[in-house]
Motif scaffolding. Structure first.
Motif, PDB file in Angstrom:
ATOM      1  N   GLY A  30       0.789  -1.362   0.011  1.00 31.06           N
ATOM      2  CA  GLY A  30      -0.228  -0.057   0.097  1.00 31.06           C
ATOM      3  C   GLY A  30       0.954   1.259   0.107  1.00 31.06           C
ATOM      4  N   LEU A  31       2.116   1.184  -0.037  1.00 34.18           N
ATOM      5  CA  LEU A  31       3.028   2.261  -0.160  1.00 34.18           C
ATOM      6  C   LEU A  31       3.544   2.620  -1.515  1.00 34.18           C
ATOM      7  CD1 LEU A  31       4.698   1.748   3.271  1.00 34.18           C
ATOM      8  CD2 LEU A  31       3.063   3.104   2.930  1.00 34.18           C
ATOM      9  N   LEU A  32       3.778   3.874  -1.960  1.00 31.63           N
ATOM     10  CA  LEU A  32       4.284   4.060  -3.275  1.00 31.63           C
ATOM     11  C   LEU A  32       5.862   3.915  -2.888  1.00 31.63           C
ATOM     12  CD1 LEU A  32       3.759   4.975  -6.196  1.00 31.63           C
ATOM     13  CD2 LEU A  32       4.216   7.465  -5.143  1.00 31.63           C
ATOM     14  N   ASN A  33       6.543   3.324  -3.704  1.00 30.60           N
ATOM     15  CA  ASN A  33       8.281   3.148  -3.544  1.00 30.60           C
ATOM     16  C   ASN A  33       8.803   3.527  -4.655  1.00 30.60           C
ATOM     17  OD1 ASN A  33       7.991   1.000  -5.180  1.00 30.60           O
ATOM     18  ND2 ASN A  33       7.304  -0.467  -3.328  1.00 30.60           N
ATOM     19  N   ARG A  34       8.056   3.698  -5.957  1.00 29.52           N
ATOM     20  CA  ARG A  34       9.035   4.256  -7.162  1.00 29.52           C
ATOM     21  C   ARG A  34       7.864   4.997  -8.148  1.00 29.52           C
ATOM     22  NH1 ARG A  34      10.339   1.563 -11.653  1.00 29.52           N
ATOM     23  NH2 ARG A  34      12.403   1.454 -11.024  1.00 29.52           N
ATOM     24  N   VAL A  35       8.428   5.813  -8.804  1.00 33.34           N
ATOM     25  CA  VAL A  35       7.722   6.488 -10.019  1.00 33.34           C
ATOM     26  C   VAL A  35       8.776   6.690 -11.174  1.00 33.34           C
ATOM     27  CG1 VAL A  35       6.334   8.482 -10.718  1.00 33.34           C
ATOM     28  CG2 VAL A  35       6.112   7.913  -8.398  1.00 33.34           C
ATOM     29  N   GLN A  36       8.482   6.198 -12.408  1.00 35.73           N
ATOM     30  CA  GLN A  36       9.127   6.477 -13.488  1.00 35.73           C
ATOM     31  C   GLN A  36       8.366   7.087 -14.516  1.00 35.73           C
ATOM     32  OE1 GLN A  36      10.771   2.665 -14.851  1.00 35.73           O
ATOM     33  NE2 GLN A  36      11.188   3.500 -16.812  1.00 35.73           N
ATOM     34  N   GLY A  37       8.881   8.197 -15.030  1.00 33.79           N
ATOM     35  CA  GLY A  37       8.116   8.949 -16.327  1.00 33.79           C
ATOM     36  C   GLY A  37       9.525   9.605 -16.855  1.00 33.79           C
ATOM     37  N   PRO A  38       9.096  10.454 -17.879  1.00 31.89           N
ATOM     38  CA  PRO A  38      10.016  11.140 -18.786  1.00 31.89           C
ATOM     39  C   PRO A  38      10.744  11.977 -17.907  1.00 31.89           C
ATOM     40  CG  PRO A  38       7.924  11.140 -19.710  1.00 31.89           C
ATOM     41  CD  PRO A  38       7.407  10.644 -18.512  1.00 31.89           C
ATOM     42  N   GLN A  39      10.278  12.406 -16.663  1.00 31.43           N
ATOM     43  CA  GLN A  39      11.068  13.445 -15.854  1.00 31.43           C
ATOM     44  C   GLN A  39      12.253  12.816 -15.075  1.00 31.43           C
ATOM     45  OE1 GLN A  39       7.740  12.792 -16.067  1.00 31.43           O
ATOM     46  NE2 GLN A  39       6.743  14.576 -16.735  1.00 31.43           N
ATOM     47  N   GLY A  40      12.088  11.344 -14.854  1.00 29.78           N
ATOM     48  CA  GLY A  40      13.234  10.649 -14.408  1.00 29.78           C
ATOM     49  C   GLY A  40      12.711   9.347 -13.441  1.00 29.78           C
TER      50      GLY A  40
END
Length: 517
Positions: free
Chosen positions: A172-182
């Motif tokens: 239930g915890l966000l641990n990574r985000v990947q997008g064009p920004q990095g």
């Protein structure tokens, strides 16, 4: 608020804007997921009973009453469908509800869509199963900022992908985000940007570090590891891979690519996709995954349940073929030798053996029995004239005369030992110098003899039988063969003849040298 600083962080250290946004969206989605849709509270049994009553009443009702009764029946059916969608949403895992986020704009309206492994569309949620929802194709085919024109749900739609991100959620915890920004990853100290080393679908599974040797004898040490906080592999599929996975044609699909191109992942996702789209046609227990190394077998056995496939057997070819050979030929020794000369292995698994076996069986009518199959094998592998003529016809120059004689010396010795084993009364017992009996080794069959015997059985007797009491033909609804270049055409041919009438199969690997007939 996106501008708030997380506990323990200074304003300069607060997460990047896209991380802040994903944190807020996750909080909102988890709250909505915890609420039960109104239609989920209905009495399903009562509705089914009422529909059954209406179904029985409609045929005998007055003509002017039938339209109203049919409307009632249809409304109740739609209510059940809505309940099914909502309760199906209960399958959304609160610990990891989705792995990707898109924001689309169409006709001036924006909407957020989240890709996961189950669908939930109530309370403002738009979590869709990537395998089922047509809109998921936009995630795999377009980049952030791209305009799109696609046929979705039978109509043409156009718009723009405003946001396209891969997210990692665990417990239930966000641990990574990947997008064009990095690429942004959360660790014990908080969020950090890791622009280098953005994960791609490589190493066959996209989550594995592979070290597979092409040598058939050196795969026991192969290992696989799953790194912490790597993204859901379904998010790493690219446009071409998605089109292969979602192809409408359910027959033979060949996934070609060099090492690290993600071909194994594509093959496994295609199996999962077929199973999800039509569980009756592609039952998990009626499909099969064939791999070469035991380490890869263990890895894929753990991976398939994550794709929603729980009872599909994963076998090495040797284990699969040996098990069937032992069942069909219980009178043969169980053990196989491991010291087969390379020239013998090459001869037994040469593509020309497919034709040589076919020609031999066609020219030698005999009883369709397992014993006769063994007689066929003994004759083919030890007859120098037959093999010389066969290779001269189907693969001229493949073996020199000296090589052929070297291989046949080995196979002739095998045949002699097997004859003694099958007819011990005609054989004097082996003794040592003191006259004591020596137990025979009984390991004179090679691993390469298993596919030869199975292919001869298919040609002489018919389809390989299953384990059922009635010995019905062994029929798979779909077979995945990974690293197919490590198998001979003879071995693959045996598998292909175990498919049902739809001939649905996925071959993954380097198939440039393959000619399957």
């Amino acid at each position: 608020s996106f501008s708030k600083t997380q506990p323990g962080q200074s304003p300069e250290e607060r997460p990047h804007a896209i991380v802040q946004e994903e944190l807020t969206l996750l909080e909102r989605n988890l709250k909505a997921l915890g609420e039960l849709a109104p239609e989920a509270n209905i009495d399903r049994d009562a509705i089914v009973a009422e529909m059954n009553r209406l179904r029985d009443e409609i045929p005998t009702a007055q003509t002017d009453e039938r339209p109203g009764l049919m409307d009632q029946y249809e409304r109740l059916g739609n209510l059940l469908l809505q309940q099914g969608a909502s309760l199906g949403g209960a399958g959304v895992d609160l610990a990891s509800p989705y792995f990707a986020h898109m924001r689309l704009v169409q006709d001036g309206r924006e909407r957020d869509v989240f890709l996961g492994k189950a669908t939930r569309l109530d309370h403002g949620l738009r979590i869709v199963d990537w395998r089922h929802a047509p809109v998921s194709a936009l995630f795999y085919r377009y980049a952030e900022g791209d305009e799109f024109v696609e046929e979705l749900g039978g109509r043409e739609v156009e718009g723009r992908v405003l946001v396209r991100r891969v997210v990692g959620i665990a417990d239930g915890l966000l641990n990574r985000v990947q997008g064009p920004q990095g690429l942004f990853v959360r660790d014990e100290q908080g969020w950090a940007e890791r622009s280098a080393g953005v994960p791609r679908l490589t190493g066959g599974q996209g989550v594995a570090a592979r070290g597979v040797s092409g040598n058939r004898k050196q795969l026991k040490g192969t290992t696989y590891r799953v790194e912490k906080h790597l993204p859901e592999i379904s998010a790493l599929i690219d446009t071409e891979q998605f089109d292969v996975i979602a192809a409408a044609d359910a027959e033979l699909v060949v996934v070609r690519g060099v090492a690290g191109s993600g071909k194994t992942t594509v093959a496994l996702h295609r199996l999962a996709f077929l199973n999800y789209r039509d569980r009756a046609r592609f039952r998990a227990d009626r499909m099969l995954v064939i791999v070469w190394g035991d380490a890869l077998r263990r890895f894929i056995s753990r991976l398939l349940p994550a794709l929603g496939v729980h009872s599909t057997p994963v076998r090495t070819y040797g284990y699969w073929a040996r098990g069937i050979r032992k069942r069909l030929f219980p009178f043969l020794p169980n053990k196989s030798g491991d010291g087969t000369p390379a020239i013998v292995t090459r001869l037994k698994l040469h593509p020309a053996m497919l034709r040589i076996l076919e020609d031999y069986v066609a020219a030698q009518p005999a009883a369709p029995t397992a014993r006769q199959v063994v007689e066929d094998w003994m004759q083919v592998v030890s007859d120098e004239t037959l093999l010389s003529a066969g290779f001269a016809r189907w693969a001229p120059g493949a073996f020199s005369e000296a090589q052929l004689q070297q291989a046949i010396r080995w196979t002739s010795q095998q045949v002699g030992q097997l004859s003694d084993y099958l007819d011990p009364e005609d054989t004097e017992p082996l003794t040592d110098e003191e006259g004591k009996a020596i137990a025979p080794d009984h390991s004179f069959l090679d691993a390469e003899d298993d596919p030869l015997l199975l292919r001869l059985y298919q040609l002489r007797v018919g389809p390989l039988p299953s384990k059922s009491r009635r010995h019905r033909p062994l029929r798979y609804q779909h077979i995945v063969v990974d690293e197919v270049q490590d198998l001979s055409p003879l071995e693959v041919r045996v598998l292909m003849d175990c498919l049902d009438d739809q001939n649905s199969m996925t071959l993954s690997g380097d198939t440039q040298q393959y000619v399957l007939q």
